[in-house]
Each structure stands twice: as C-alpha cells, then as structure tokens.
Design a protein around this motif. Structure first.
Motif, PDB file in Angstrom:
ATOM      1  N   LEU A  58      12.186  -2.104  20.412  1.00 56.40           N
ATOM      2  CA  LEU A  58      11.533  -3.322  20.902  1.00 56.40           C
ATOM      3  C   LEU A  58      12.414  -4.549  20.694  1.00 56.40           C
ATOM      4  CD1 LEU A  58       7.869  -2.740  19.642  1.00 56.40           C
ATOM      5  CD2 LEU A  58       8.583  -2.892  22.028  1.00 56.40           C
ATOM      6  N   SER A  59      13.054  -4.620  19.538  1.00 56.96           N
ATOM      7  CA  SER A  59      13.860  -5.803  19.227  1.00 56.96           C
ATOM      8  C   SER A  59      15.126  -5.876  20.077  1.00 56.96           C
ATOM      9  CB  SER A  59      14.229  -5.819  17.739  1.00 56.96           C
ATOM     10  OG  SER A  59      15.089  -4.737  17.419  1.00 56.96           O
ATOM     11  N   ASP A  60      15.628  -4.703  20.535  1.00 57.79           N
ATOM     12  CA  ASP A  60      16.868  -4.661  21.328  1.00 57.79           C
ATOM     13  C   ASP A  60      16.604  -4.248  22.777  1.00 57.79           C
ATOM     14  OD1 ASP A  60      18.224  -5.182  18.937  1.00 57.79           O
ATOM     15  OD2 ASP A  60      18.446  -3.052  18.485  1.00 57.79           O
ATOM     16  N   PHE A  61      15.396  -4.460  23.259  1.00 57.49           N
ATOM     17  CA  PHE A  61      14.974  -3.842  24.513  1.00 57.49           C
ATOM     18  C   PHE A  61      15.788  -4.253  25.734  1.00 57.49           C
ATOM     19  CE2 PHE A  61      12.147  -4.102  28.326  1.00 57.49           C
ATOM     20  CZ  PHE A  61      12.096  -2.742  28.567  1.00 57.49           C
ATOM     21  N   ILE A  62      16.248  -3.213  26.464  1.00 56.70           N
ATOM     22  CA  ILE A  62      16.844  -3.367  27.792  1.00 56.70           C
ATOM     23  C   ILE A  62      16.108  -2.373  28.687  1.00 56.70           C
ATOM     24  CG2 ILE A  62      18.887  -3.106  29.209  1.00 56.70           C
ATOM     25  CD1 ILE A  62      19.749  -5.056  27.322  1.00 56.70           C
ATOM     26  N   PRO A  63      15.513  -2.809  29.778  1.00 58.86           N
ATOM     27  CA  PRO A  63      14.739  -1.883  30.611  1.00 58.86           C
ATOM     28  C   PRO A  63      15.620  -0.868  31.326  1.00 58.86           C
ATOM     29  CG  PRO A  63      14.945  -3.994  31.710  1.00 58.86           C
ATOM     30  CD  PRO A  63      15.524  -4.171  30.331  1.00 58.86           C
ATOM     31  N   LEU A  64      15.043   0.265  31.656  1.00 63.08           N
ATOM     32  CA  LEU A  64      15.711   1.184  32.564  1.00 63.08           C
ATOM     33  C   LEU A  64      15.851   0.499  33.921  1.00 63.08           C
ATOM     34  CD1 LEU A  64      13.807   4.543  31.819  1.00 63.08           C
ATOM     35  CD2 LEU A  64      15.963   3.752  30.827  1.00 63.08           C
ATOM     36  N   ASN A  65      16.871   0.908  34.661  1.00 63.87           N
ATOM     37  CA  ASN A  65      17.103   0.335  35.994  1.00 63.87           C
ATOM     38  C   ASN A  65      17.117  -1.194  35.941  1.00 63.87           C
ATOM     39  OD1 ASN A  65      17.007   2.948  37.558  1.00 63.87           O
ATOM     40  ND2 ASN A  65      14.996   2.985  36.565  1.00 63.87           N
ATOM     41  N   GLU A  66      17.913  -1.702  35.021  1.00 61.97           N
ATOM     42  CA  GLU A  66      17.904  -3.143  34.755  1.00 61.97           C
ATOM     43  C   GLU A  66      18.196  -3.970  36.011  1.00 61.97           C
ATOM     44  OE1 GLU A  66      19.893  -6.417  31.690  1.00 61.97           O
ATOM     45  OE2 GLU A  66      20.729  -4.396  31.822  1.00 61.97           O
ATOM     46  N   ASP A  67      19.038  -3.454  36.909  1.00 63.82           N
ATOM     47  CA  ASP A  67      19.365  -4.226  38.115  1.00 63.82           C
ATOM     48  C   ASP A  67      18.142  -4.410  39.015  1.00 63.82           C
ATOM     49  OD1 ASP A  67      19.362  -1.474  38.577  1.00 63.82           O
ATOM     50  OD2 ASP A  67      20.945  -1.532  40.088  1.00 63.82           O
ATOM     51  N   ILE A  68      17.400  -3.332  39.264  1.00 60.35           N
ATOM     52  CA  ILE A  68      16.195  -3.421  40.101  1.00 60.35           C
ATOM     53  C   ILE A  68      15.116  -4.208  39.370  1.00 60.35           C
ATOM     54  CG2 ILE A  68      14.396  -2.124  41.306  1.00 60.35           C
ATOM     55  CD1 ILE A  68      16.335   0.225  41.499  1.00 60.35           C
ATOM     56  N   TYR A  69      14.954  -3.897  38.093  1.00 61.55           N
ATOM     57  CA  TYR A  69      13.943  -4.554  37.263  1.00 61.55           C
ATOM     58  C   TYR A  69      14.140  -6.069  37.272  1.00 61.55           C
ATOM     59  CZ  TYR A  69      10.925  -4.882  33.054  1.00 61.55           C
ATOM     60  OH  TYR A  69       9.933  -5.170  32.144  1.00 61.55           O
ATOM     61  N   SER A  70      15.394  -6.497  37.101  1.00 61.82           N
ATOM     62  CA  SER A  70      15.694  -7.934  37.052  1.00 61.82           C
ATOM     63  C   SER A  70      15.530  -8.596  38.412  1.00 61.82           C
ATOM     64  CB  SER A  70      17.117  -8.152  36.533  1.00 61.82           C
ATOM     65  OG  SER A  70      17.238  -7.699  35.195  1.00 61.82           O
ATOM     66  N   ALA A  71      15.790  -7.840  39.480  1.00 58.43           N
ATOM     67  CA  ALA A  71      15.604  -8.395  40.820  1.00 58.43           C
ATOM     68  C   ALA A  71      14.118  -8.625  41.113  1.00 58.43           C
ATOM     69  CB  ALA A  71      16.203  -7.446  41.859  1.00 58.43           C
ATOM     70  N   LEU A  72      13.281  -7.697  40.655  1.00 62.77           N
ATOM     71  CA  LEU A  72      11.839  -7.830  40.873  1.00 62.77           C
ATOM     72  C   LEU A  72      11.221  -8.842  39.923  1.00 62.77           C
ATOM     73  CD1 LEU A  72      10.820  -4.053  41.277  1.00 62.77           C
ATOM     74  CD2 LEU A  72      11.265  -5.722  43.083  1.00 62.77           C
ATOM     75  N   TYR A  73      11.677  -8.815  38.677  1.00 63.02           N
ATOM     76  CA  TYR A  73      11.091  -9.670  37.637  1.00 63.02           C
ATOM     77  C   TYR A  73      12.200 -10.527  37.016  1.00 63.02           C
ATOM     78  CZ  TYR A  73       8.141  -5.462  37.969  1.00 63.02           C
ATOM     79  OH  TYR A  73       7.411  -4.390  38.428  1.00 63.02           O
TER      80      TYR A  73
END
Length: 258
Positions: A58-73
């Motif tokens: 939780l403290s170091d969280f990076i989402p899976l599919n960070e590129d798509i995730y960041s584009a959406l959110y």
C-alpha cells in the motif's frame, strides 16, 4: 492512504469476538444481511505476516497497467492519498476485497483470512495484493467521475455495475494487457455472459432483479456476467478505451449493443 487495522489487531490480540462482529462492515457486505465468519485463531501468525506485506505494498503502490490506468484516472495519486483502507477479518468467502460506503465515505476493505486461504493455495500474495488494490482503487477513481447510483432503479444499477466492474476487472487482470492474447477467453466466455446480461436487463420481477444484482458480480469468477461482459468488451476495444470511458455509462452500454 489512511489505513485502519484496528479490527485485525483486535483479532491478533485475542479480544472478544463480539468486538469484531459488531463492526459496521459486516452489516454492509450484502444489503439487509449481517454476514460474519468467526476467524480461525490458528491463523494469527499468518495474518500478521500478510498484514505487514499488504501495508508495504500500500505504501509503495503502483497499479498494474500503469499507462492505461493513468490515462483513465490522471489524478489517481491524489485520490488514493485520502483513500480509506480497512484491514480486518470476519468476512465470509468470497468477500476478500471490496469497496463499501459508510458515513459518507468510501472504504477499501481487505479480509486477511481470505488472503491466508490464497497463500495456502500457492498464490503469489504480493502480486495478488497488487491486483486487488489495482481493482479496488480503480473503483474509487471511477466513482469520482461517475458516482454510484443512489436510486433503486434496477436497470441503472445493472448498467453501472457492468461499466464499473468492467474497467476494474480489466485493469487488475494482469500487467501489460496489450501483450496478452484474449482470443480464447473471449470465445469461451463473452457470448454466454453477454446473453445473460441481455436477458437480465429485460427482467421485471423485483425479487428476481435483486437476485440478479447480486449474481451479476459475485460467486464464481466466470459467473459474474455483468463484470465479465464489461471486461471482455473492453478487451476487444483496448485501442478506444479512453474514448469509451469518457463517453460514460449509457454510451458504453450502447457500444456493447444493449
């Protein structure tokens, strides 16, 4: 992230079970029910290890599919800074992770006993936790743009679940989605999920509607017909995923042909 581990700590210290079972979460897992499973005392050491691991992720969280995730959110980092996380025990199977609203706030809830079960089955707990956090935070980010319906309208709720769960299931499925061949999965599961969703949308009996709203996103993975329909539709349209997301729920349902 604002992490509350008080229920887990009560279990680990051997406090009276009533101090755990009366928590608001167990009244809100399913509407109108009190669901609580007495946690196994023999799993305390394992629960403690998993809790430490989850806190680090939780403290170091990076989402899976960070590129798509960041584009959406695009504002996900600021959103999860204020995210309320509950680490507890007592949720019955299959409720390992979920988002529930209480007192005007949304909470991401993880049941540590359920994670023990996964560990015993040989799952990579670190990857599993990252998948589940990706899934639940995707819900929170989506809810900021598209709030959860407050009405009891069946069709509105079913459409929302298909949209909301479709994105969350897709993003958390595995990393590097663009490199995965989904053709067999689509062939085996999309049509039956889509047909069941199509039939559900025609249901007029309110008692059957309540059952369908539960079944569409619970139980065995491939039986979650709303979630699977949404996910596999998005898989087939990855190149347009931002356009679909920004188009909103009604357009999403229309794109699906419903």
């Amino acid at each position: 992230m604002l992490v509350d581990d008080s229920i887990a700590l009560k279990y680990l210290s051997g406090e009276n079970i009533d101090k755990i079972s009366n928590h608001w979460v167990f009244q809100n897992i399913e509407k109108g029910k009190h669901l609580f499973e007495v946690p196994d005392d023999a799993k305390r050491d394992e629960v403690n290890k998993i809790m430490i691991s989850i806190k680090k992720i939780l403290s170091d969280f990076i989402p899976l599919n960070e590129d798509i995730y960041s584009a959406l959110y695009p504002h996900w980092k600021s959103i999860i800074e204020d995210m309320n996380v509950l680490l507890l025990v007592g949720c019955p199977d299959p409720y390992d992770a979920m988002v529930r609203e209480y007192g005007g706030k949304e909470y991401v809830i993880f049941d540590l006993i359920r994670f023990c079960d996964y560990s015993e089955q040989g799952f990579n707990i670190d990857m599993l936790v990252r998948q589940l956090i990706t899934h639940e935070t995707a819900h929170l980010c989506l809810h900021m743009k598209y709030p959860i319906p407050t009405s009891d309208d069946f069709l509105e709720q079913l459409k929302y679940i298909t949209f909301d769960e479709g994105f969350a299931h897709l993003l958390s499925f595995k990393d590097n989605l663009q490199e995965f061949d989904f053709s067999t999965m689509i062939k085996e599961h999309y049509n039956q999920s889509f047909i069941k969703l199509q039939e559900a949308m025609k249901e007029n009996d309110w008692q059957k509607q309540r059952i369908l709203l539960n079944e569409c996103n619970s139980g065995s993975y491939w039986d979650k017909f709303a979630s699977i329909s949404g996910k596999l539709f998005l898989v087939s349209n990855l190149e347009k995923i931002e356009e679909i997301y920004n188009g909103g729920i009604d357009n999403f349902i229309a794109y699906m042909g419903l």
